[in-house]
Design an enzyme around this catalytic site. Structure first.
Site, PDB file in Angstrom:
ATOM      1  N   TYR A 103      -1.504  -3.455  -7.094  1.00  0.00           N
ATOM      2  CA  TYR A 103      -1.159  -4.209  -5.886  1.00  0.00           C
ATOM      3  C   TYR A 103      -2.270  -4.194  -4.828  1.00  0.00           C
ATOM      4  CZ  TYR A 103       0.701  -6.141  -1.814  1.00  0.00           C
ATOM      5  OH  TYR A 103       0.822  -6.966  -0.733  1.00  0.00           O
ATOM      6  N   ARG A 135       2.150 -12.061  -0.552  1.00  0.00           N
ATOM      7  CA  ARG A 135       0.843 -12.423   0.017  1.00  0.00           C
ATOM      8  C   ARG A 135       0.206 -13.600  -0.707  1.00  0.00           C
ATOM      9  NH1 ARG A 135      -1.613  -8.716   4.107  1.00  0.00           N
ATOM     10  NH2 ARG A 135       0.053  -7.219   4.435  1.00  0.00           N
ATOM     11  N   ARG A 183       0.846  -1.189   0.000  1.00  0.00           N
ATOM     12  CA  ARG A 183       0.000   0.000   0.000  1.00  0.00           C
ATOM     13  C   ARG A 183       0.886   1.246   0.000  1.00  0.00           C
ATOM     14  NH1 ARG A 183      -1.806   0.825   4.322  1.00  0.00           N
ATOM     15  NH2 ARG A 183      -1.129  -1.003   5.488  1.00  0.00           N
ATOM     16  N   LYS A 233      -9.617  -2.271   1.645  1.00  0.00           N
ATOM     17  CA  LYS A 233      -9.372  -1.094   2.476  1.00  0.00           C
ATOM     18  C   LYS A 233     -10.122   0.139   1.965  1.00  0.00           C
ATOM     19  CE  LYS A 233      -7.139  -3.630   5.174  1.00  0.00           C
ATOM     20  NZ  LYS A 233      -5.766  -3.940   5.284  1.00  0.00           N
TER      21      LYS A 233
END
Ligand code: GTP
Ligand code: SPV
Ligand code: MN
Length: 587
Positions: A199, A372, A71, A208
């Protein structure tokens, strides 16, 4: 556009298409055939690598641009009309100026590409908690991740019907220019834009951008809460399941706690743990006076490094099928994946996350520290039977926590709801690789929401205080710290499954079943209140873990007072009152 008769939606999509100029528009219906077609396409264009069909069926590896691995908080904006409403912890730009900038980037950005229309639901379609969104994207990677992370497809369009009540999202990877990267929320327009990134949290907008930044605004208006929290059910030997939520900053242990395996002694006695969510909780007061939670997501976007059969076998199990791995290493021995901490012995030969040949002698890490996995929740061995319950689960305890090498004790309980809000507001943690920037620097991260609160942080604290008045039987609030270190820098507390020992005490406190000693910060367990059998931690070490260093805490209190200053007179009076109590207790 025969997938919907919704005129607002059609008009908006036509406008975006006219600007972005894609060659083609494809609606995501969520069918297995369509997903398989997109996977094949992604493999053909080189953006995904199909992994070993026997060991990892329907699993893929994706490598992002090396400048696009986390992020980007510095390029994330809350664009509301008044700068004051975004507050000092968010970046802000005047909405029409930001729109001009974004339109300039989006103009023609999808030329030669397909624009996918992803209708998605946060939480179970039709649930009282559910909110719907449409993400328009030119990335198959985003489509294939979103269908894992959310409930996506035709059912969502049917649920939206002709309503205008859906979040409008636009994503284009454009040319991944890092100087032109923008992650923008327009709370007053219910709109999200992600440009020049491909991403995770930047572009999987349900996560988010929507479920926290936009939803925190919706929750404030509609009397509910959108939080960066795991949700976990703990079943005791009597068969009662009690639920906790936990807000820890990024890469501070939510997924691990959400999937914990009880220590052997506990398992023998019948303790079990059930995962409801690992990253986000939407919370509403129920008619029964308790606080109820759902996980709005349908998959796990978890940190790979450190995930092993020892640390988190449940998470590893989740990744056995239908999973997308991002920026991990490719184990060329059997076309599977590897990352630091997965096994003691690394593979002899691998391809690192940058696509270079790698051996155990290579100087660099094989997997990116923020690599991830995107895994479907259906794979989770400890998935709660309540995972899809549209009404959620009742929460008994809320945990706040972070990485603090010294200051924060292993656990303490707040005196009441408002004191708990204070404890959340003063959270601080060492930064991690989940966001670009320095790692290991202590910063304040209130309620683990610093990068995710979509409005003024002090108004958000006020919202917490106001919510407390609407919940007749509020959860008890605790602070935990699994990351206290000794003088050599080693973690003192074993962590992971052993964290259940702390949860057992916390939950017992919620039901009046355990004692506690009052201390400067609130309540801590008496020696003997926490079961240490088989933990490898002796009573003396445990005492050390819950010891409060008054000198450190006096400095901490000064720092909190300084920190609050930037929020001016918006800081709720209740929090200043709590700070005064703390200062008095330390003097
Ligand atoms: P996000 O997905 O970024 O929100 O992260 P998260 O909060 O879900 O963190 P996660 O559970 O993925 O853990 C991040 C890192 O912390 C991993 O390297 C874990 O191995 C480590 N970790 C998790 N729990 C513990 C613990 O109890 N003790 C210690 N020492 N490390 C832990
Ligand atoms: C976090 O950083 O808190 C994450 C990963 O959960 S991301 O989806 O990138 O936000
Ligand atoms: Mn997270």
């Amino acid at each position: 556009m025969n997938n919907t008769t919704n005129k607002h939606m059609q008009k908006w999509i036509s406008e975006v298409a006219a600007l972005a100029k894609p060659d083609d528009i494809v609606w995501i219906d969520g069918s297995a055939e369509q997903i398989e077609r997109l996977r094949q396409q992604a493999v053909a264009d080189g953006s995904m690598i199909r992994l070993n069909e026997e060991k990892l069926p329907n699993c893929f590896l994706h490598r992002t641009d090396p400048n696009d691995v986390a992020r980007v908080e510095g390029r994330t904006f809350i664009c509301c009309a008044n700068e004051e409403d975004a507050g000092p912890t968010n970046h802000w730009m005047e909405p029409s100026e930001m729109h001009r900038k974004l339109d300039g980037i989006i103009d023609g950005a999808m030329r030669g590409r397909t624009m996918y229309v992803i209708p998605y639901s946060m939480s179970v379609v039709g649930s009282p908690f559910a909110k719907y969104g449409i993400e328009l994207t030119d990335s198959t990677y985003v489509v294939l991740n979103m269908v894992i992370m959310t409930r996506a497809g035709q059912a969502v369009l049917d649920a939206i019907g002709d309503s205008e009540d859906f979040i409008k999202g636009i994503h284009t990877q454009a040319n991944l220019d890092k100087e032109q990267k923008y992650i923008v929320q327009f709370p007053e327009e219910n709109a999200i834009y992600s440009v020049n990134s491909n991403y995770g949290g930047n572009v999987l907008q349900g996560k988010k951008c929507f479920a926290l930044r936009i939803a925190s605004n919706l929750g404030r208006e509609e009397n509910w809460m959108a939080e960066h929290m795991l949700i976990l059910g703990i079943e005791n030997p009597r068969g009662e399941v009690r639920y906790v939520c936990g807000a820890f900053p990024s890469a501070c242990g939510k997924t691990n706690l959400a999937m914990l395996i009880p220590p052997e002694g506990y398992r023998k006695n019948g303790w079990k743990a059930w995962c409801v969510g690992d990253d986000i909780a939407w919370l509403r007061p129920g008619k029964d006076g308790r606080l109820w939670a759902v996980n709005p997501e349908n998959g796990f976007f978890g940190v790979a490094p450190g995930t092993s059969m020892k640390s988190n076998p449940n998470a590893l199990e989740c990744t056995r099928e239908g999973t997308i791995f991002t920026n991990v290493a490719l184990n060329t021995e059997d076309n599977t994946v590897w990352w630091e901490g997965m096994t003691k012995t690394p593979p002899e030969h691998a391809i690192d996350w940058l696509g270079r040949p790698w051996t155990p002698d290579s100087p660099d890490k094989a997997a990116h520290p923020n690599s991830r996995f995107t895994a479907p929740a259906r794979n989770c061995p400890c998935r709660s039977t309540e995972f899809d319950n549209p009404n959620g689960v009742p929460i008994s305890a809320i945990l706040f926590g972070g990485r603090r090498a010294k200051t924060a004790p292993l656990v303490y309980q707040s005196r009441d709801w408002n004191h708990g809000v204070f404890v959340g507001s003063i959270m601080a943690s060492e930064t991690t690789a989940a966001a670009s920037g320095a790692v290991g620097v202590v910063r304040r991260d209130p309620m683990a929401m610093l990068p995710f609160c979509g409005y003024h942080m002090a108004d958000y604290w006020q919202h917490w205080i106001d919510m407390g008045k609407l919940i007749k039987n509020p959860p008890k609030i605790f602070n935990v710290n699994w990351f206290r270190t000794d003088d050599e820098g080693h973690f003192i507390w074993p962590g992971f499954g052993d964290n259940l020992r702390v949860l057992e005490w916390a939950l017992a406190r919620c039901f009046g079943e355990a004692g506690a000693r009052e201390c400067e910060l609130g309540y801590v367990p008496y020696p003997g209140d926490i079961n240490l059998d088989g933990s490898g931690v002796d009573e003396k070490t445990f005492e050390g873990l819950i010891t409060i260093d008054r000198d450190l805490w006096r400095k901490e209190a000064d720092d909190i007072r300084e920190y609050y200053k930037q929020f001016g007179d918006k800081v709720p009076a209740e929090l200043f009152a709590m700070l005064e109590v703390l200062e008095k207790n330390l003097s």
